[in-house]
Design a protein around this motif. Structure first.
Motif, mmCIF file in Angstrom:
data_model
loop_
_atom_site.group_PDB
_atom_site.id
_atom_site.type_symbol
_atom_site.label_atom_id
_atom_site.label_comp_id
_atom_site.label_asym_id
_atom_site.label_seq_id
_atom_site.Cartn_x
_atom_site.Cartn_y
_atom_site.Cartn_z
ATOM 1 N N GLN A 78 3.496 5.661 -5.810
ATOM 2 C CA GLN A 78 3.331 5.730 -7.263
ATOM 3 C C GLN A 78 2.262 6.754 -7.649
ATOM 4 O OE1 GLN A 78 5.267 4.263 -9.530
ATOM 5 N NE2 GLN A 78 6.452 3.570 -7.791
ATOM 6 N N ILE B 161 2.003 1.736 -3.574
ATOM 7 C CA ILE B 161 0.947 2.258 -4.437
ATOM 8 C C ILE B 161 0.741 3.746 -4.174
ATOM 9 C CG2 ILE B 161 -1.523 2.137 -4.961
ATOM 10 C CD1 ILE B 161 0.091 -0.147 -6.123
ATOM 11 N N TYR C 26 0.801 -1.218 0.000
ATOM 12 C CA TYR C 26 0.000 0.000 0.000
ATOM 13 C C TYR C 26 0.838 1.273 0.000
ATOM 14 C CZ TYR C 26 -3.988 -3.062 0.676
ATOM 15 O OH TYR C 26 -4.935 -4.035 0.525
#
Length: 135
Positions: free
Chosen positions: A102, A99, A96
């Protein structure tokens, strides 16, 4: 220090005429395209990240991705390295934040692209012609 749009256009025309006369350029020379290329080159130099900036991070990222002490994996050559290859996706405390990083990076890139386009728009001279028949 600030010029009206008409004064900016007249300055651009003067610069264009000087370029054409001094450098023997064709009459089709577009000073706007010249300025666009010059400013784009300067903006590229401003936002370019040299390898010296990101190179020190490579060993750290490599170490974080290859060492799994919980499963006795010290490198890709370890005997049980294959058995732990899916741990990255199945571990929420690693997956997580990655992500999130990103998504943050994409948003930051879009913001920088938008800001650079705005700066480019501010620096771009535009030639304006009035509505009179004599030009």
């Amino acid at each position: 220090i600030t010029l009206t749009p008409e004064e900016l256009c007249s300055e651009a025309l003067v610069i264009r005429e000087r370029f054409i006369c001094e450098r023997e350029l064709p009459e089709s020379f577009l000073i706007e395209k010249y300025f666009e290329q010059i400013f784009a080159h300067n903006l590229e130099e401003i936002v370019e990240l040299s390898p010296v900036t990101w190179l020190p991070l490579i060993p750290f990222v490599d170490l974080v991705n290859s060492v799994d002490l919980e499963n006795d994996v010290v490198s890709a050559a370890s005997d049980n390295a294959f058995s732990t290859c899916g741990d990255f996706i199945s571990t929420p405390w690693v997956f997580y934040p990655t992500i999130l990083l990103q998504v943050t990076s994409v948003m930051w890139g879009m913001y920088n692209f938008w800001k650079m386009a705005a700066i480019k728009g501010m620096l771009m001279p535009t030639l304006v012609r009035d509505g009179n028949e004599d030009g």
